[in-house]
Scaffold this motif. Structure first.
Motif, PDB file in Angstrom:
ATOM      1  N   GLN A 135      27.531  10.940  -4.520  1.00  9.51           N
ATOM      2  CA  GLN A 135      26.530  10.009  -3.995  1.00  9.51           C
ATOM      3  C   GLN A 135      25.313   9.974  -4.912  1.00  9.51           C
ATOM      4  OE1 GLN A 135      25.794  10.754   0.118  1.00  9.51           O
ATOM      5  NE2 GLN A 135      24.433   9.002   0.410  1.00  9.51           N
ATOM      6  N   LEU A 136      24.680   8.820  -4.983  1.00  7.34           N
ATOM      7  CA  LEU A 136      23.521   8.650  -5.850  1.00  7.34           C
ATOM      8  C   LEU A 136      22.255   9.263  -5.262  1.00  7.34           C
ATOM      9  CD1 LEU A 136      23.972   4.896  -6.888  1.00  7.34           C
ATOM     10  CD2 LEU A 136      24.507   6.910  -8.274  1.00  7.34           C
ATOM     11  N   GLU A 230      20.427   3.476   0.890  1.00  7.46           N
ATOM     12  CA  GLU A 230      21.396   2.537   0.303  1.00  7.46           C
ATOM     13  C   GLU A 230      22.503   3.253  -0.472  1.00  7.46           C
ATOM     14  OE1 GLU A 230      17.335   0.561   0.491  1.00  7.46           O
ATOM     15  OE2 GLU A 230      18.140   2.491  -0.163  1.00  7.46           O
ATOM     16  N   SER A 231      22.266   4.508  -0.836  1.00 12.22           N
ATOM     17  CA  SER A 231      23.277   5.248  -1.602  1.00 12.22           C
ATOM     18  C   SER A 231      24.550   5.479  -0.795  1.00 12.22           C
ATOM     19  CB  SER A 231      22.709   6.590  -2.057  1.00 12.22           C
ATOM     20  OG  SER A 231      22.438   7.427  -0.955  1.00 12.22           O
ATOM     21  N   ALA A 232      24.432   5.444   0.521  1.00 11.44           N
ATOM     22  CA  ALA A 232      25.604   5.659   1.382  1.00 11.44           C
ATOM     23  C   ALA A 232      26.624   4.530   1.241  1.00 11.44           C
ATOM     24  CB  ALA A 232      25.168   5.784   2.834  1.00 11.44           C
ATOM     25  N   ASP A 233      26.173   3.388   0.749  1.00  7.12           N
ATOM     26  CA  ASP A 233      27.071   2.238   0.573  1.00  7.12           C
ATOM     27  C   ASP A 233      27.605   2.149  -0.851  1.00  7.12           C
ATOM     28  OD1 ASP A 233      26.666   1.349   3.248  1.00  7.12           O
ATOM     29  OD2 ASP A 233      24.757   0.440   2.646  1.00  7.12           O
ATOM     30  N   ALA A 234      27.282   3.153  -1.667  1.00  2.25           N
ATOM     31  CA  ALA A 234      27.721   3.110  -3.064  1.00  2.25           C
ATOM     32  C   ALA A 234      28.238   4.479  -3.506  1.00  2.25           C
ATOM     33  CB  ALA A 234      26.561   2.671  -3.952  1.00  2.25           C
ATOM     34  N   ILE A 235      29.038   5.090  -2.650  1.00  3.02           N
ATOM     35  CA  ILE A 235      29.618   6.406  -2.965  1.00  3.02           C
ATOM     36  C   ILE A 235      30.863   6.224  -3.833  1.00  3.02           C
ATOM     37  CG2 ILE A 235      30.729   8.440  -1.981  1.00  3.02           C
ATOM     38  CD1 ILE A 235      28.925   8.141   0.451  1.00  3.02           C
ATOM     39  N   ASN A 236      30.952   7.030  -4.879  1.00  2.00           N
ATOM     40  CA  ASN A 236      32.082   6.931  -5.801  1.00  2.00           C
ATOM     41  C   ASN A 236      33.165   7.962  -5.502  1.00  2.00           C
ATOM     42  OD1 ASN A 236      30.938   4.840  -7.185  1.00  2.00           O
ATOM     43  ND2 ASN A 236      30.611   5.945  -9.095  1.00  2.00           N
TER      44      ASN A 236
END
Length: 276
Positions: A135-136, A230-236
């Motif tokens: 996560q970012l 917003e990082s929760a929507d961009a987890i790799n």
């Protein structure tokens, strides 16, 4: 000789024959058991002689540097005679190297998209599997002097922000978070991997960077981390795969097994990675 004496003599002979037969069966059984034991010992000896050796070359996303280095040492300790070498960098560059013919045994990417570069060229020896997620987080200067508390704060005038290049998984994830928030951000530079982006902040060449939580944690007191929702929507997702032309396939399989094991997951989660 009386009938009673003859009957007693016949009974004695019958018992002698039966005893001899039983003894023969026991001998055969013992012999068979001995053969089985010998076979088992031979199989065990043969199995134990198949020890791993040689070098395992692992191409891995830059964000895996600390945890994979630890796992590499653990692997070498568990398998004397082996050596694990790493090529850490941006997943897209690593994938390009693999498809271009660079010799490697294992590829661990920071996103399914970059792994797809390799699988599309049929350079993987099977389906990749996700072994961790990341996560970012925003990395700021120690003490957060610019009072960054949100992704929107990175758009402040005069703030020097660094991002990973959009072709790199951390950059693609950052852009996804910015798009979801309808924010436009012009960084002072785009870096080719997450470690390069973080280094800009560590050297005070930038005020902030969008990197992974794992990188902020690895940097210790050199930076300060700021979470943003917003990082929760961009987890790799991070996939790992054995490569088709792996020079040391057996040892490579064992390394992948270590990464996916409970011990491997313990090292990765301690570094800040999320479970798959």
């Amino acid at each position: 000789m009386t009938r009673s004496a003859r009957r007693t003599r016949r009974t004695s002979r019958t018992l002698q024959v039966a005893g001899a037969g039983a003894a023969a069966l026991l001998a055969l059984s013992a012999c068979s058991s001995s053969d089985d034991d010998s076979s088992t010992k031979s199989d065990t000896s043969e199995s134990s002689s198949k020890k791993l050796s040689g070098t395992v070359t692992v191409f891995a996303a830059a964000s895996l540097k600390e945890s994979f280095t630890t796992l590499g040492k653990d692997f070498e300790k568990a398998h004397p005679g082996t050596k694990v070498t790493f090529n850490f960098g941006g997943s897209d560059s690593l994938a390009a190297g693999i498809t271009g013919g660079a010799p490697a045994d294992v590829f661990a990417a920071a996103s399914p998209k970059t792994m797809k570069i390799v699988t599309d060229k049929e350079d993987a020896a099977g389906a990749p599997s996700t072994f961790v997620r990341n996560q970012l987080e925003i990395a700021t200067l120690p003490g957060n002097p610019d009072k960054v508390s949100s992704l929107k704060d990175l758009t402040k005038s005069g703030l020097k922000v660094v991002l990973c290049d959009k072709t790199v998984p951390c950059g693609a994830a950052a852009q996804k978070a910015l798009d979801a928030s309808k924010l436009k951000l012009t960084p002072v530079s785009y870096e080719q991997d997450v470690k390069s982006a973080l280094t800009k902040v560590e050297l005070k060449e930038a005020d902030a960077a969008v990197v992974y939580k794992t990188d902020v944690k690895a940097a210790g007191d050199k930076v300060e981390g700021v979470d943003f929702p917003e990082s929760a929507d961009a987890i790799n997702d991070y996939p790992i795969a054995l490569l088709k032309d792996a020079p040391n396939a057996e040892a490579a399989k064992a390394f992948i097994k270590l990464v996916q094991s409970a011990d491997g997951q313990k090292v990765l989660t301690a570094a800040g990675f999320l479970k798959p």
